[in-house]
Design an enzyme around this catalytic site. Structure first.
Site, short mmCIF file in Angstrom:
data_model
loop_
_atom_site.label_atom_id
_atom_site.label_comp_id
_atom_site.label_asym_id
_atom_site.label_seq_id
_atom_site.Cartn_x
_atom_site.Cartn_y
_atom_site.Cartn_z
N ASN A 396 0.82 -1.21 0.00
CA ASN A 396 0.00 0.00 0.00
C ASN A 396 0.85 1.26 0.00
O ASN A 396 1.00 1.93 -1.03
CB ASN A 396 -0.95 -0.04 1.20
CG ASN A 396 -2.05 1.00 1.10
OD1 ASN A 396 -1.93 1.97 0.35
ND2 ASN A 396 -3.12 0.81 1.83
N ASP A 397 1.47 1.56 1.13
CA ASP A 397 2.21 2.82 1.24
C ASP A 397 3.36 2.91 0.25
O ASP A 397 3.67 4.00 -0.24
CB ASP A 397 2.73 2.98 2.67
CG ASP A 397 1.59 3.03 3.67
OD1 ASP A 397 0.52 3.55 3.30
OD2 ASP A 397 1.75 2.55 4.80
N VAL A 398 3.97 1.78 -0.09
CA VAL A 398 5.14 1.81 -0.97
C VAL A 398 4.77 2.04 -2.43
O VAL A 398 5.64 2.18 -3.28
CB VAL A 398 6.00 0.52 -0.85
CG1 VAL A 398 6.53 0.38 0.56
CG2 VAL A 398 5.22 -0.70 -1.26
N VAL A 399 3.47 2.06 -2.73
CA VAL A 399 3.04 2.35 -4.10
C VAL A 399 2.10 3.56 -4.13
O VAL A 399 1.43 3.80 -5.11
CB VAL A 399 2.33 1.15 -4.77
CG1 VAL A 399 3.30 0.00 -4.95
CG2 VAL A 399 1.12 0.69 -3.96
N ALA A 437 0.60 3.31 7.27
CA ALA A 437 0.76 4.72 7.61
C ALA A 437 -0.59 5.37 7.88
O ALA A 437 -0.67 6.52 8.28
CB ALA A 437 1.48 5.45 6.49
#
Lengths: 471, 100
Positions: A396-399, A437
């Protein structure tokens, strides 16, 4: 006897260094840990006849030693063998905490010992090292226990915000300062007062826990790595106190390599270590987050499979969701089917995907994915624009494109995988919740994104069936 | 002179071991970060040796209790660290086998 001990410790140090060296290359890594393991066994065995023990043999202590090794070893062995690969990060945390606790225990014994009766009193400088090692070790112990609790998602630790209050840093600094002050008093006055020393340890333990409690789970890898370096340092300091060369060398090597690893991990998240430690996600952003527009468009696994089967290039982005669902085997099975259809399949790994750098690589290796299909972010980020399908599995957060554009976002500035540049994006996700996050992801609402809801393993099974049905 | 050497040798050890640790990590590919972190976690399990010495010298029951706890925790660090690392690296071996 002294020569025997020192010779074996020298050998142990050499085996540790060579072992770590071998561990830093994929083909020799496995033999590296075995070498280091031999070193540890040798050092442990020879320590039973350490001159510092044999000078005044107390038989009961030997019995206690054997029992403690048996219990500690058996529990740790059982835990390490039984736990799922996804739980590895927290296992590292807990074993690391044990090491810190052991260092603190050594210091406690040294500080409490009444040197007037049976040995030459140690110099103040030695006691200062003992106190410093105790402080660092105790912080590492309680902090690691908290990190374990958070990653294990124990209920008590679940809500990070619960542990945040105004003036927290000042309170923490006050606790830390009192611990340091009290430690110095103990060291300088050569006090063996049990009360004073207990308060010192309680303050140190409290500081470690307070430091780790408000930190979100997404930042835990950096924190665990930092505590790993702390434990190394604590071990080295107690090594100086005991005059134990194996502890000194091993401790310093872990201290320095752990520090570097921590910096590398923080850098991959585009944050400084102090930023991770002293600021909370919530306090970071200024103003409201950008409004996310559009709608979530669901897609069934077989349809997703067909889209991939007729693609020429598919890039797979695994995340923590894949780890939780243990989906790596099914995903690889699906990839093999795609490759039989001449689809180019590549894996893109974000440096902090999962809960630890390399976490995804370990899982993919477990499933049997060859190294040459796995690419780091820097190597593959350009390629997303040429990919027909980017398949995001529980990441999620890394994309999240907000990291590029939205200055108010807590993850602003973090390098991300350019998944949104692919022609089509498929996202396997368990539900509509936000990532670690705690923020919405605009990628999921984009026009070319389809959401494939469900447990990653079941979805992958559905996709496999979808491809097979094509014949 | 001997006193000077005795004073400086730990400082040399500190410097050389520090640089060594830094160098070992510096060349590691990202895929090995987690196993290597686990490996270094195992290496500081050498604290077990110190805990054994501390327990061996313990005189009062309180010292014995703390020493016992120290050895127990140290053994946990060493044994747990070893098997976690080994399990992770075992997978790299098996994936290599399938490549052939």
């Amino acid at each position: 006897m002294g020569y025997l001990i020192e010779t074996v410790y020298f050998l142990t140090a050499a085996l540790f260094i060579l072992g770590l060296k071998r561990m830093s290359h994929p083909t020799t890594a496995r033999s590296g840990i075995v070498w280091a393991g031999y070193g540890m066994v040798l050092a442990t065995l020879v320590s039973f006849v350490h001159p510092q023990i044999t000078a005044h043999i107390i038989p009961a202590n030997y019995v206690l030693m054997v029992i403690a090794i048996a219990i500690g070893g058996a529990i740790a062995w059982y835990g390490a063998k039984k736990v799922a690969m996804t739980a590895m990060p927290q296992m590292i945390a807990i074993y690391n905490g044990m090491g810190g606790g052991a260092a603190a225990a050594i210091a406690a014994v040294e500080l409490l010992k009444d040197h007037g009766s049976h040995a030459a009193a140690p110099a103040t400088s030695v006691l200062i090292m003992a106190v410093a090692g105790a402080l660092i070790g105790a912080v590492s112990f309680s902090g690691s226990v908290v990190a374990f609790g958070k990653l294990q998602e124990l209920k008590f630790f679940k809500d990070d915000a619960k542990f945040r209050f105004s003036g927290q840093q000042k309170v923490n600094m006050a606790i830390f300062a009192s611990a340091v002050l009290l430690g110095l008093v103990v060291a300088v006055s050569h006090s063996t007062s049990g009360g004073l020393i207990s308060v010192f340890f309680l303050l140190a333990l409290a500081f470690g826990a307070m430091m780790a409690l408000p930190i979100g789970g997404a930042d835990m890898p950096v924190v665990i790595s930092l505590f790993n370096a702390f434990t190394g340092l604590a071990v080295a300091l107690e090594g100086f106190v005991l005059g134990n060369s194996a502890m000194i060398i091993a401790g310093i090597i872990v201290g320095s390599s752990g520090t570097l690893l921590t910096l590398m991990m923080a850098k991959a998240m585009n944050r400084s270590v102090s930023n991770v430690l002293f600021s909370n996600w919530a306090a970071l952003g200024s103003g409201e987050a950008q409004e996310v527009t559009g709608s979530l468009k669901p897609m069934e696994p077989p349809d997703a499979a067909i889209q991939m089967a007729y693609a020429s290039k598919v890039i797979i982005v695994p995340g923590y969701g894949m780890a939780v669902a243990q989906a790596q085997h099914k995903i690889w099975e699906m990839c093999k089917l795609l490759m039989e259809r001449d689809v180019v399949v590549k894996f893109a790994i974000h440096p902090v995907a999962g809960r630890m750098p390399g976490h995804m690589n370990v899982l993919l290796a477990e499933a049997g994915v060859p190294y040459d299909l796995i690419f780091d972010m820097d190597e593959i980020n350009e390629e997303f624009s040429t990919a027909d399908v980017a398949l995001v599995i529980g990441a999620n957060d890394v994309v999240n494109p907000a990291a590029r554009t939205d200055k108010s976002s807590p993850i602003y500035g973090m390098p991300i995988l350019n998944v949104d540049h692919a022609k089509n994006v498929q996202v396997i996700k368990r539900g509509k919740g936000v990532g670690f996050a705690g923020i919405e992801n605009a990628l999921f609402f984009a026009d070319n994104t389809r959401m494939v809801y469900g447990d990653a393993q079941k979805v992958a099974a559905g996709m496999i069936q979808g491809i097979k049905d094509l014949g | 002179m001997e006193a000077v050497v005795a004073f400086f040798s730990p400082i040399y050890i500190l410097m050389l071991a520090g640089i060594l640790g830094y160098e070992i990590i510096g060349k590691v590919p990202v895929i090995l970060h987690t196993p290597l972190m686990s490996g270094t976690n195992f290496v500081h399990g050498i604290v077990l040796v110190g805990a054994m010495v501390a327990l061996g010298q313990a005189v009062t029951p309180l010292e014995q209790a703390i020493g016992f706890l120290g050895v127990l925790l140290g053994a946990g660090n060493a044994v747990g660290g070893y098997f976690v690392t080994e399990r992770m690296l075992e997978m790299f071996k098996s994936s290599k086998g399938q490549e052939k």
